[in-house]
Design a protein around this motif. Structure first.
Motif, PDB file in Angstrom:
ATOM      1  N   LYS A  88       9.829  13.151  19.438  1.00 50.85           N
ATOM      2  CA  LYS A  88       8.488  13.712  19.654  1.00 50.85           C
ATOM      3  C   LYS A  88       7.553  13.552  18.450  1.00 50.85           C
ATOM      4  N   ALA A  89       8.085  13.547  17.239  1.00 55.47           N
ATOM      5  CA  ALA A  89       7.211  13.486  16.056  1.00 55.47           C
ATOM      6  C   ALA A  89       8.037  13.112  14.829  1.00 55.47           C
ATOM      7  N   LEU A  90       7.341  12.616  13.816  1.00 62.15           N
ATOM      8  CA  LEU A  90       7.972  12.232  12.550  1.00 62.15           C
ATOM      9  C   LEU A  90       7.136  12.795  11.402  1.00 62.15           C
ATOM     10  N   VAL A  91       7.820  13.386  10.432  1.00 57.74           N
ATOM     11  CA  VAL A  91       7.156  13.883   9.225  1.00 57.74           C
ATOM     12  C   VAL A  91       7.616  13.038   8.042  1.00 57.74           C
ATOM     13  N   PHE A  92       6.659  12.389   7.367  1.00 56.95           N
ATOM     14  CA  PHE A  92       6.932  11.700   6.101  1.00 56.95           C
ATOM     15  C   PHE A  92       6.698  12.716   4.988  1.00 56.95           C
ATOM     16  N   ASP A  93       7.733  13.095   4.280  1.00 54.12           N
ATOM     17  CA  ASP A  93       7.643  14.088   3.205  1.00 54.12           C
ATOM     18  C   ASP A  93       7.775  13.346   1.872  1.00 54.12           C
ATOM     19  N   CYS A  94       6.643  13.153   1.161  1.00 55.02           N
ATOM     20  CA  CYS A  94       6.629  12.374  -0.080  1.00 55.02           C
ATOM     21  C   CYS A  94       7.187  10.968   0.157  1.00 55.02           C
ATOM     22  N   ALA A  95       6.738  10.328   1.197  1.00 53.66           N
ATOM     23  CA  ALA A  95       7.216   8.991   1.556  1.00 53.66           C
ATOM     24  C   ALA A  95       6.124   8.306   2.383  1.00 53.66           C
ATOM     25  N   PRO A  96       6.190   6.959   2.502  1.00 52.98           N
ATOM     26  CA  PRO A  96       7.197   6.101   1.864  1.00 52.98           C
ATOM     27  C   PRO A  96       6.622   5.428   0.630  1.00 52.98           C
ATOM     28  N   PHE A  97       7.533   4.903  -0.216  1.00 51.49           N
ATOM     29  CA  PHE A  97       7.112   4.001  -1.279  1.00 51.49           C
ATOM     30  C   PHE A  97       7.264   2.597  -0.705  1.00 51.49           C
ATOM     31  N   ALA A  98       6.232   2.079  -0.103  1.00 47.92           N
ATOM     32  CA  ALA A  98       6.260   0.749   0.511  1.00 47.92           C
ATOM     33  C   ALA A  98       4.919   0.092   0.239  1.00 47.92           C
ATOM     34  N   PRO A  99       4.744  -0.488  -0.954  1.00 50.60           N
ATOM     35  CA  PRO A  99       3.454  -1.092  -1.292  1.00 50.60           C
ATOM     36  C   PRO A  99       2.991  -2.066  -0.226  1.00 50.60           C
ATOM     37  N   VAL A 100       1.715  -2.024   0.077  1.00 48.09           N
ATOM     38  CA  VAL A 100       1.155  -2.865   1.135  1.00 48.09           C
ATOM     39  C   VAL A 100       0.602  -4.147   0.540  1.00 48.09           C
ATOM     40  N   VAL A 101       1.036  -5.275   1.082  1.00 51.29           N
ATOM     41  CA  VAL A 101       0.508  -6.568   0.673  1.00 51.29           C
ATOM     42  C   VAL A 101      -0.722  -6.833   1.524  1.00 51.29           C
ATOM     43  N   GLU A 102      -1.892  -6.589   0.947  1.00 53.68           N
ATOM     44  CA  GLU A 102      -3.118  -6.578   1.733  1.00 53.68           C
ATOM     45  C   GLU A 102      -3.421  -7.919   2.395  1.00 53.68           C
ATOM     46  N   ASP A 103      -3.187  -9.039   1.657  1.00 57.76           N
ATOM     47  CA  ASP A 103      -3.583 -10.315   2.240  1.00 57.76           C
ATOM     48  C   ASP A 103      -2.694 -10.721   3.403  1.00 57.76           C
ATOM     49  N   GLN A 104      -1.501 -10.094   3.487  1.00 55.64           N
ATOM     50  CA  GLN A 104      -0.619 -10.388   4.610  1.00 55.64           C
ATOM     51  C   GLN A 104      -0.701  -9.317   5.680  1.00 55.64           C
ATOM     52  N   GLY A 105      -1.368  -8.223   5.335  1.00 60.88           N
ATOM     53  CA  GLY A 105      -1.527  -7.144   6.306  1.00 60.88           C
ATOM     54  C   GLY A 105      -0.229  -6.475   6.686  1.00 60.88           C
ATOM     55  N   LYS A 106       0.720  -6.390   5.756  1.00 65.67           N
ATOM     56  CA  LYS A 106       1.988  -5.740   6.087  1.00 65.67           C
ATOM     57  C   LYS A 106       2.540  -5.048   4.850  1.00 65.67           C
ATOM     58  N   ALA A 107       3.502  -4.170   5.111  1.00 67.25           N
ATOM     59  CA  ALA A 107       4.124  -3.474   3.993  1.00 67.25           C
ATOM     60  C   ALA A 107       5.119  -4.402   3.318  1.00 67.25           C
ATOM     61  N   ASP A 113       2.131  13.798  -7.486  1.00 66.39           N
ATOM     62  CA  ASP A 113       3.380  13.046  -7.382  1.00 66.39           C
ATOM     63  C   ASP A 113       3.293  11.815  -8.287  1.00 66.39           C
ATOM     64  N   GLN A 114       4.026  11.828  -9.372  1.00 61.18           N
ATOM     65  CA  GLN A 114       3.989  10.702 -10.303  1.00 61.18           C
ATOM     66  C   GLN A 114       4.941   9.586  -9.896  1.00 61.18           C
ATOM     67  N   LEU A 115       5.952   9.912  -9.089  1.00 58.16           N
ATOM     68  CA  LEU A 115       6.918   8.890  -8.665  1.00 58.16           C
ATOM     69  C   LEU A 115       6.360   8.049  -7.528  1.00 58.16           C
ATOM     70  N   PHE A 116       5.775   8.698  -6.528  1.00 57.68           N
ATOM     71  CA  PHE A 116       5.142   8.010  -5.405  1.00 57.68           C
ATOM     72  C   PHE A 116       3.659   8.374  -5.419  1.00 57.68           C
ATOM     73  N   PRO A 117       2.856   7.649  -6.194  1.00 54.20           N
ATOM     74  CA  PRO A 117       1.441   8.017  -6.366  1.00 54.20           C
ATOM     75  C   PRO A 117       0.703   8.091  -5.034  1.00 54.20           C
ATOM     76  N   PRO A 118      -0.273   8.985  -4.926  1.00 55.09           N
ATOM     77  CA  PRO A 118      -0.973   9.183  -3.651  1.00 55.09           C
ATOM     78  C   PRO A 118      -1.650   7.926  -3.135  1.00 55.09           C
ATOM     79  N   GLU A 119      -2.116   7.059  -4.033  1.00 54.57           N
ATOM     80  CA  GLU A 119      -2.804   5.861  -3.549  1.00 54.57           C
ATOM     81  C   GLU A 119      -1.862   4.943  -2.763  1.00 54.57           C
ATOM     82  N   LEU A 120      -0.557   4.949  -3.129  1.00 53.16           N
ATOM     83  CA  LEU A 120       0.392   4.141  -2.367  1.00 53.16           C
ATOM     84  C   LEU A 120       0.640   4.738  -0.985  1.00 53.16           C
ATOM     85  N   ILE A 121       0.769   6.059  -0.928  1.00 55.67           N
ATOM     86  CA  ILE A 121       0.949   6.717   0.371  1.00 55.67           C
ATOM     87  C   ILE A 121      -0.271   6.454   1.251  1.00 55.67           C
ATOM     88  N   GLU A 122      -1.443   6.564   0.664  1.00 54.67           N
ATOM     89  CA  GLU A 122      -2.672   6.388   1.443  1.00 54.67           C
ATOM     90  C   GLU A 122      -2.850   4.938   1.893  1.00 54.67           C
TER      91      GLU A 122
END
Length: 639
Positions: free
Chosen positions: A460-479, A578-587
């Motif tokens: 029914k639902a998923l909660v990401f709690d301080c996750a994920p650390f998956a940098p997005v490769v913008e030019d490829q449009g994928k994580a 969060d210094q380990l998973f910075p907010p800009e990466l989550i966003e």
């Protein structure tokens, strides 16, 4: 509807607690001045009490408010850092400064000069933050009681003590009890005094790393250090290493202390197995040996502590050899996998108020313990859900399999009478575990997964709690995906460095709970150990070939996500602190999610004052409200 988080602030903007307190727009500042002028004392008090940013409120206030004793006192009681924005007159008021330093010891630096010589004020400050000693008057930095209080709170405060006290053995030993690194701040004469160093290593064995080469080659000093902390073996001189048996816990016939746990049959069996592994060179041997021993029955916590010390001792000894090789890498990576869950394969279950209401599966973070998930678990139970909580066990493989089997069994019992499932994944280890569970569940190719209800129907639902650390490769449009053992990262080198940090963090978590005398980050300062650690990050996963990817595969996750019959609602809980998973990466990943799965309902909650994976400790009500809001919005809970 899709809600995307606000734009990431520029690094040069004010700190989060002060953000919004400053503007370069003259018109806005002018209008704000009149709005502030119109506010009464009661309104300012209410504003200070309303949130967590008392310092930011006081910073934005007009001078009249910053001179108001009642408002300032309320602000510093909530946030000692607010003292810096108080008027000079109030920074000299003793009770206001006392209230501030009791909340934040470092606020002492904002106090009037005469209060830096006030013994009660300084004692209160250093008891809260030892390094506040740096701002104390010289007379108090020479006060034995004050300095002892400071180093008990923060060992490195010894650096700010008067010279005479840095040569005082009792004061320095007190500092070492809190932080062995404080040894470098002891007086030079004391650091070379054999009797003192012997006392120091008997208290904290890892101090041997900072001792002189002569004392590292002293048999009695070395024996004392290893007896207190087997990991200190890595700091013994190369010549003396030859006097130490291959497996720690005892010295060979040339002398030394026998292990305190020699009578423990389980530990003795593990030692025998580890000797066999070193003799045969079996790369998977450490994992298999540890699994076989731990599966034999309930293991007492003291035994786990001894096992942890034993494994670190073996790893440190192997790293010290001239050519550590693959065996050392396999040993260290096996130790890392074991450290991911400090509660081993434990699965904790809470039953809801009645059958069929719902089930929450809470998956913890690397280096954590299931005890640290009580905030999330108690919240879901309060909703009437059955709750299954665990820290994913990645090693040894036998324990990891036993935990997965238990999880399937508990899901089967909870998902009855149409009950829905909410998955709650903490950090990348929790999310990786969820990806692996989801992959096996969706395939339903083998038991025990076939016995579960259809995943698309019950999820029914998923909660990401301080996750994920998956940098997005913008030019490829994928994580960016995980490259085997490289962990998350946009490139192999970045991924390996990140994995080294993750490995050390998990091992530090294991040691904090079971072997506090061992400091993995300190061990990593040894060149030999650090070299093996980096090599293990590169090749460990290949050497051990675990059944499931350690951190999951985000390409698989996104395929499974899009293949669900119904778009999966998800909430991103994260923090600007969060210094380990910075907010800009989550966003960035939130925005990426909206692109790859445009139909999925996305909810976000950006917390303000929580470090990594501490949201439910620091801001529990905020997190609970955010999850409740999502579950109500998507119909899992009725309003």
């Amino acid at each position: 509807s899709i809600t995307i988080a606000a734009t990431v602030p520029h690094p040069c903007h004010p700190r989060p607690e002060c953000r919004g307190a400053r503007t370069t727009d003259h018109a806005c500042a002018h209008s704000r001045h009149f709005a502030h002028s119109a506010m009464s004392r009661a309104e300012w008090l209410a504003k200070v009490r309303a949130g967590t940013g008392a310092a930011a409120v006081l910073r934005a206030a007009p001078a009249s408010v910053r001179s108001d004793r009642e408002v300032v006192l309320e602000a510093v009681r909530r946030d000692g850092a607010a003292l810096q924005f108080a008027s000079e007159k109030l920074q000299a008021e003793r009770d206001i400064v006392l209230a501030a330093v009791r909340q934040t010891g470092d606020a002492l630096r904002e106090a009037a000069e005469e209060l830096l010589a006030d013994r009660e004020v300084v004692l209160a400050a250093v008891r809260q933050s030892g390094c506040a000693l740096v701002d104390a008057a010289d007379a108090l930095r020479a006060d034995r009681e004050v300095v002892l209080a400071a180093v008990a709170q923060r060992g490195e405060a010894l650096a700010h003590a008067a010279e005479a006290l840095r040569a005082d053995p009792e004061v320095v030993l007190a500092a070492l009890r809190q932080d062995p690194e404080a040894f470098i701040f002891a007086a030079p004469a004391l650091r070379t005094e054999r009797a003192f160093v012997l006392a120091a290593v008997r208290q904290r064995g890892e101090v041997l790393r900072l001792a002189s080469k002569e004392l590292q080659a002293d048999p009695e000093v070395a024996r004392a250090a290893i007896a207190q902390n087997p990991a200190a073996r890595a700091f013994v001189s190369a010549d003396l290493q030859q006097s130490i048996s291959a497996v720690p816990g005892s010295w060979d016939s040339r002398g030394g202390a026998s292990s305190e746990v020699a009578g423990d049959k389980m530990l003795e069996e593990l030692r025998d197995r580890l000797r066999d592994v070193q003799a045969t060179g079996d790369l998977k041997g450490y994992d298999v040996a540890l699994g076989d021993v731990l599966l034999k029955g309930a293991v007492r916590r003291p035994t786990i502590s001894n096992i942890v010390e034993e494994l670190f001792g073996v790893a440190a000894a192997l790293a010290k050899t001239a050519e550590p090789g693959r065996l050392a890498e396999a040993c260290l990576y096996s130790l890392f996998l074991f450290s991911v869950s400090t509660s081993q394969d434990e699965v904790r279950v809470r039953r809801g108020s009645q059958r069929g209401v719902g089930c929450a599966l809470v998956l913890g973070f690397g280096g954590g313990h299931v005890d640290e998930l009580e905030g999330q678990a108690s919240f879901y139970q309060s909703l009437g859900f059955d709750v299954i909580s665990l820290t994913p066990c990645l090693g040894p493989a036998a324990l990891a399999q036993r935990q997965r089997d238990r999880v399937v069994q508990e899901l089967r019992e909870a998902l009855v009478e149409g009950a829905g499932l909410v998955a709650h994944a903490c950090s990348n280890v929790g999310m990786g575990c969820w990806i692996n569970i989801m992959s096996a569940w969706s395939a339903c190719a083998e038991e025990p997964w076939r016995s579960l209800p259809d995943l698309s129907g019950c999820l029914k639902a998923l909660v990401f709690d301080c996750a994920p650390f998956a940098p997005v490769v913008e030019d490829q449009g994928k994580a960016a995906q995980h490259g085997g053992a490289a962990g998350p990262g946009s490139g192999a080198d970045q991924g390996h460095e990140m994995l080294v940090a993750v490995m050390l963090g998990c091992m530090a978590g294991l040691c904090r709970r079971h072997a506090p005398g061992i400091r993995p980050f300190m061990l990593a300062q040894d060149k030999g150990f650090a070299k093996v650690l980096r090599a293990a990050a590169v090749s460990g996963s290949t050497l051990l070939a675990p059944q499931w990817p350690e951190f999951g595969d985000y390409a698989i996750w996104e395929q499974l996500d899009c293949a669900l019959r119904f778009p999966l609602p998800r909430l991103f809980l994260y923090s600007v602190r969060d210094q380990l998973f910075p907010p800009e990466l989550i966003e960035a990943y939130i925005a990426h999610t909206a692109r790859y799965n445009s139909h999925a309902p996305i909810f976000t909650e950006r917390c303000e004052r929580s470090p990594h994976c501490k949201l439910w400790d620091a801001e529990r009500e905020r997190c609970a409200n955010a999850v409740t809001k999502m579950l109500r919005a998507v119909g899992v809970l009725t309003p």
